[in-house]
Design a protein around this motif. Sequence first.
Motif, PDB file in Angstrom:
ATOM      1  N   GLY A 348      41.561  51.638  36.713  1.00 58.84           N
ATOM      2  CA  GLY A 348      42.589  50.672  36.353  1.00 58.84           C
ATOM      3  C   GLY A 348      43.041  49.821  37.522  1.00 58.84           C
ATOM      4  N   VAL A 349      42.926  50.366  38.735  1.00 66.89           N
ATOM      5  CA  VAL A 349      43.261  49.601  39.939  1.00 66.89           C
ATOM      6  C   VAL A 349      42.080  48.748  40.391  1.00 66.89           C
ATOM      7  N   LEU A 350      40.884  49.323  40.339  1.00 67.64           N
ATOM      8  CA  LEU A 350      39.697  48.621  40.840  1.00 67.64           C
ATOM      9  C   LEU A 350      39.362  47.362  40.043  1.00 67.64           C
ATOM     10  N   VAL A 351      39.771  47.285  38.793  1.00 69.48           N
ATOM     11  CA  VAL A 351      39.446  46.090  38.000  1.00 69.48           C
ATOM     12  C   VAL A 351      40.096  44.840  38.580  1.00 69.48           C
ATOM     13  N   PHE A 352      41.115  45.023  39.435  1.00 72.03           N
ATOM     14  CA  PHE A 352      41.795  43.865  40.016  1.00 72.03           C
ATOM     15  C   PHE A 352      41.230  43.480  41.380  1.00 72.03           C
ATOM     16  N   VAL A 353      40.168  44.158  41.810  1.00 70.06           N
ATOM     17  CA  VAL A 353      39.554  43.836  43.103  1.00 70.06           C
ATOM     18  C   VAL A 353      39.116  42.371  43.186  1.00 70.06           C
ATOM     19  N   PRO A 354      38.474  41.792  42.153  1.00 66.88           N
ATOM     20  CA  PRO A 354      38.095  40.373  42.257  1.00 66.88           C
ATOM     21  C   PRO A 354      39.280  39.462  42.551  1.00 66.88           C
TER      22      PRO A 354
END
Length: 667
Positions: A348-354
């Motif tokens: 859920g956190v990694l999806v905002f990396v871009p």
Amino acid sequence: MEIALFGNPNTGKTSLFNSLTGSYEYIGNWSGVTVEKKVGNLKQQAARLIDLPGIYSLNPLSKDEGVVTQFVLHETYDKILNIIDASQIERNLHLTLQLLELGKPVVVGLNMVDVASNRGIEVHTEKLGEILGTPVTSVIARSGKGCDVLAEMVTATSYGVLDKNLIYYGKEIEETILQISQLVNGKTNISSRWLTIQLLEGNEYVKKYMYGLLGEESIEQVIRKVEQRIFQSSGKTVDQYIYQTRREVISSITKKVTVRREETRQPFSEKMDALVTNKWLGIPIFLSLMYVMFMLTFDWLGFPLSDLLDGFITGPLTNLIEEFLRLVGASNFIHAIVIDGIVAGVGGVLVFVPQIFILFFFISLLEDSGYMARVALVMDRIMELVGLNGKAFIPMMIGFGCNVPGVMAARTIETPKERILTILLTPLMSCSARLPVYALFVGAFFVKYKAFVVLSLYVIGIIVALIIAKLFSKTILKGETSLFVIELPPYRLPQFQTLWRSTWDKGKGFIRKAGTFIFAGSVLIWLLSYAGPSGVDVKMDESFLAMIGGVFAPLLTPIGFGSWQAGASLLTGFLAKEAIISTMNIIYYVPDESSLQGLLATSYSPLAAYSFMLFILLYIPCLATVATIRKETASRKWTVISVAYAFVVAYLLCFLVYQGGKLLGFS
């Protein structure tokens, strides 16, 4: 071979370092300061290059600049590479002459000759080398032109140290140099001439070093004696006398080695500065650029890329992990903790990396282009009104990336009052860890106005910081405001390789935290949601997590989100703001049914959602920031104040927004 790289700020030192080494490795920070220590191997040369912080003089003004003096006094190195901005040669030579006094082999790289030429300045490198008595060559570090020649020159063994003194400081000082030389003979390998001059200029690091060699009383006697003699002969203090003597020599050198042409047109930088630093247009231009940046981050580029990554994590990756767990015969408990806890929390956190990397890319673009220095200049007019100056806005801008280095960057501020005030205000800047929370909520509630809503949060953070600065500077932190001096670097077209490296350096910490701290936090949060007073595998509303969050729910009701879910998320947000997303993903996780944004839309109204984001912006700093504040202020009082005032301000402002919004008919 160890080569130390010296230069003024904004002379292209980083570009030169990258051109000469090709890559670099971070060894960490210099001891006790925020400045990063960078060391790299020269291409095709058996030598290491040590990149030192940019300074104007070896007599430091701040703790971070003191790194260079500490390096000279206590580290070993073989040669010096000094980079000079050809368009600002007179100012740069102040450092060069001090480096020559160190008695080490010096090579000078004359950078930005193209910029100097555009400004009507031509520098004769051969003549400069003859006068300085050291090799000099022209380079354009950004394009790499001349860097190979410079690398060969600095690693060559065919040149030695300067065999003459460029500056004669007068009978009184020259006699003192001779006296000190006799006293320290055999006790140090550092040039006694350099030590004496720095001592007389008031370099506190050198003074402490000399106390250790000769004793405080003997050193103070020498200083008092020469101070009296200089004042009697010239009416000046010793440091003023040394500066004037050095300046006269530099002026003479500059006249001999430079030719200036008459300019027939206004330089591009001056035209741009007239626009972007304009009294009325400067801030609107800054806000417009921020708006475009947020549109790219949250709308045009960011969300499509995040949706693709989310689809991969919740689809193929989750299916692959589930298949692996089935093959190894994992129990239901292991399956639940991996899928419902780790994948939901970390994923859920990694999806905002871009979006994080897009934001950092454009921040790096603004920094490398030379624009951010202009923002600090524009903000100086406003900062003066609240008891600070534009220099305090630089740590705040760093805080947009992460509050921790922002707080640490306040070390560059000279006055204690302004330094503490800047430390207290920097956590109000919206760091990248808050960005996933904004992305989640604007995607659920403000689809048409994503960039505008996020921009409003950043602006509110700045406005609140300015109001608090005015209040504190009139009450608990009274004192005079220091002068603001900043060098405006020339505008440059950033190179993609440099931009990517800067973006990666800023963004990799987010990924590292997701793989370590958020990973561990997700497991703990899931365990608290899995167990309760009645046992394990309980309903979410009957879990320990619900009990903990329920304690805070009544307090949060007046500001729009009085649920145990919000309370639990905010509590974990103290550990790290990204953990809010992990907590919500675990709390609201429903396999194969609905997205988190869809579930949030049933739990919050748009007004409550904005109030929640505003609270995330302003309420207590994360644990790492609080620890940094404690370390930087060395005060429990200021640490408690930083936490307490932020919570009070966040609560009062959210109360006004939510209750005021309800009265106005917003829902």
